[in-house]
Design a protein around this motif. Sequence first.
Motif, PDB file in Angstrom:
ATOM      1  N   ILE A 173     -45.240  18.229 -25.458  1.00 19.68           N
ATOM      2  CA  ILE A 173     -46.481  17.899 -24.755  1.00 19.68           C
ATOM      3  C   ILE A 173     -47.624  17.973 -25.768  1.00 19.68           C
ATOM      4  CG2 ILE A 173     -48.056  18.518 -22.883  1.00 19.68           C
ATOM      5  CD1 ILE A 173     -45.668  20.139 -21.682  1.00 19.68           C
ATOM      6  N   VAL A 174     -48.443  16.923 -25.825  1.00 17.82           N
ATOM      7  CA  VAL A 174     -49.635  16.925 -26.676  1.00 17.82           C
ATOM      8  C   VAL A 174     -50.848  16.739 -25.761  1.00 17.82           C
ATOM      9  CG1 VAL A 174     -50.838  15.869 -28.611  1.00 17.82           C
ATOM     10  CG2 VAL A 174     -48.327  15.960 -28.595  1.00 17.82           C
ATOM     11  N   GLU A 175     -51.815  17.657 -25.883  1.00 18.44           N
ATOM     12  CA  GLU A 175     -52.985  17.659 -25.009  1.00 18.44           C
ATOM     13  C   GLU A 175     -54.174  17.002 -25.703  1.00 18.44           C
ATOM     14  OE1 GLU A 175     -55.443  20.932 -22.309  1.00 18.44           O
ATOM     15  OE2 GLU A 175     -54.365  21.572 -24.121  1.00 18.44           O
ATOM     16  N   PHE A 176     -54.735  15.990 -25.042  1.00 16.47           N
ATOM     17  CA  PHE A 176     -55.988  15.388 -25.478  1.00 16.47           C
ATOM     18  C   PHE A 176     -57.114  15.916 -24.573  1.00 16.47           C
ATOM     19  CE2 PHE A 176     -52.819  12.754 -27.356  1.00 16.47           C
ATOM     20  CZ  PHE A 176     -53.395  12.132 -28.463  1.00 16.47           C
ATOM     21  N   ASP A 177     -58.328  15.480 -24.825  1.00 16.95           N
ATOM     22  CA  ASP A 177     -59.465  16.002 -24.052  1.00 16.95           C
ATOM     23  C   ASP A 177     -59.301  15.736 -22.554  1.00 16.95           C
ATOM     24  OD1 ASP A 177     -60.676  17.033 -26.244  1.00 16.95           O
ATOM     25  OD2 ASP A 177     -62.232  15.495 -26.409  1.00 16.95           O
ATOM     26  N   ASN A 178     -58.846  14.541 -22.218  1.00 14.98           N
ATOM     27  CA  ASN A 178     -58.848  14.136 -20.812  1.00 14.98           C
ATOM     28  C   ASN A 178     -57.480  13.738 -20.280  1.00 14.98           C
ATOM     29  OD1 ASN A 178     -61.763  14.348 -20.550  1.00 14.98           O
ATOM     30  ND2 ASN A 178     -61.829  12.513 -21.857  1.00 14.98           N
ATOM     31  N   TYR A 179     -56.459  13.866 -21.094  1.00 17.09           N
ATOM     32  CA  TYR A 179     -55.148  13.411 -20.636  1.00 17.09           C
ATOM     33  C   TYR A 179     -54.045  14.063 -21.474  1.00 17.09           C
ATOM     34  CZ  TYR A 179     -55.540  10.217 -24.628  1.00 17.09           C
ATOM     35  OH  TYR A 179     -55.698   9.695 -25.885  1.00 17.09           O
ATOM     36  N   LEU A 180     -52.799  13.745 -21.113  1.00 13.17           N
ATOM     37  CA  LEU A 180     -51.626  14.294 -21.798  1.00 13.17           C
ATOM     38  C   LEU A 180     -50.745  13.184 -22.349  1.00 13.17           C
ATOM     39  CD1 LEU A 180     -50.494  16.952 -19.145  1.00 13.17           C
ATOM     40  CD2 LEU A 180     -51.884  17.372 -21.185  1.00 13.17           C
TER      41      LEU A 180
END
Length: 549
Positions: free
Chosen positions: A324-331
């Motif tokens: 799982i890679v987390e961005f500011d507003n989504y995955l």
Amino acid sequence: MGAQREPRGFPEGRRTVICRNRMILLVILLAALAPQAFAKDAITLDNYRKARKAVAEALEESGGMEVLDRARGIALKGEGTYDLSVRLQGLHPDINEPVPITEWLVMSTDGRLAYESDMLVNSDAVEHIRYIYDAGQPTLILDLINRGAFWDAGPGLEEQAGRYARMVPHVVLTEAYNSPSLRYLGWGGEHVVSFTLASGETLTVTIKSARLRKVEYLLDMPLLGDAAVRWTYDRYVRVDNLGAYPSHVTVHLADRLLKDIRYTDIQTNIGDHPLWSVPEDIEIPKQPKLASATEAETTAPGVRQIAEGVYDIPDLRAGFHVLIVEFDNYLLLVDAPSGWYEMQQLPAMNWASGETSGSIGQRFYDTVTRHFPGKPVRYVALTHWHSDHLGGIRPFIAAGASLIVSPVTRDVIMNVARARFTLEPDGLPLEKTPQFMVVDGELTLNERGRRVKFIDVGDNPHAAGMLVVWLPAEQILYQSDLFEPRSRGFPAKQHIPVMRWFVNWLDESALRPETILAMHGAGKVTPDQLSEMRVLNELAASLQTTSSP
């Protein structure tokens, strides 16, 4: 007092007459319906008896009801081919890939059974494994390539053994004959009957000239959805103490030839067969106690942080560690695992016990949406097209995620989206079209300092269209099936060729990862494991140089 009113309705006498007339009418109606009810019962009973007679004739041709007891067990050796592409595990989904298979089955009359197979399970990996079942005991599993052993003490072992036992036609016929669900379906030169197993599956059996010809059932298959499986039997031979036995069996999955096997050795009176024993060089671990169904229940998967904004879920399915890679507003997620069916069994059983084709993918989706509230899954990257890595994708298509894929994987997913999943319905409507981002060599996501690169590794021994995932800021490389970092028994011999290939590819690339994550095994590659593969590559290169003229 005022005058009393008559009760409303009919006078008493008239009510009595009407009640009597209604009773008479009811008796007449029941009398009229009774012959139909009796006729229906008679038809049902006649159907059952007709089916039972057809099965009894096939049993008689095979030696009779008690033939396996009289024969003191049975031992089979089969040789033939098994198509990895049909099994959804080959190099390319559209190119048939039949590979050699040798298998053995030994079944005694005291509840013991052993099954062994020697075959490629992927284009780059051979598996030679033996299962030894003993009633009321854990199952002993022998890895005959790596010379190791381990126990399976989970629930359902008796059912597993029963599914292997049905490789013997007499077992299928005996179960059909004794089943109260047995029904006659028709005659068109062949008797067709069906019955339902205790596990819930329905087998349809075709009998012609008092011989078993086909067994068919439906399977909820990852990538394929509702799939028909057909076992076909022919080339009957006479076997001492047994009667007529089919020496040739084919298995079709969704109308494609999966397995073509000829039984070259059929024995009875097996006694102390070698398959019961364990080779002297294999150490048997301490035998565990059998686990109850309650003890075997899986716990909810947990999310583990690897670096800032980078996570995995260890053992989403046993041995599958998803990224799982987390961005500011989504995955962004990587891979969508599913269960695994043992197609040598009849009917095939999901090794991921209790799972359906889509349940692991749904659990993955539910876990990330619960752990990261307010952050939708915008992207799912799929490393390759094999069913165990791709089969759980449908919940993410339904949620509108874009799929980052190679062209090979894209074509497979289009078929997945169009397939019908009515045996185990999910939330994906047929009109939902998957959204793709296709990787042509490389593709990069870049948002506010978070960069993720997807790289097609090119031709490799495992699967066409294979991607790896590179996080340059974190110096993390994630790969599936190119390197398996076992915590014990490294390296597994069957994985050495592809791991050596991966190390060569890595050393020739511009990547210098500090961390290499793996879908399987221990989940993380150690420097020593990489070094061991490099030594093997150097040794091979040295030998090649020495042998050159």
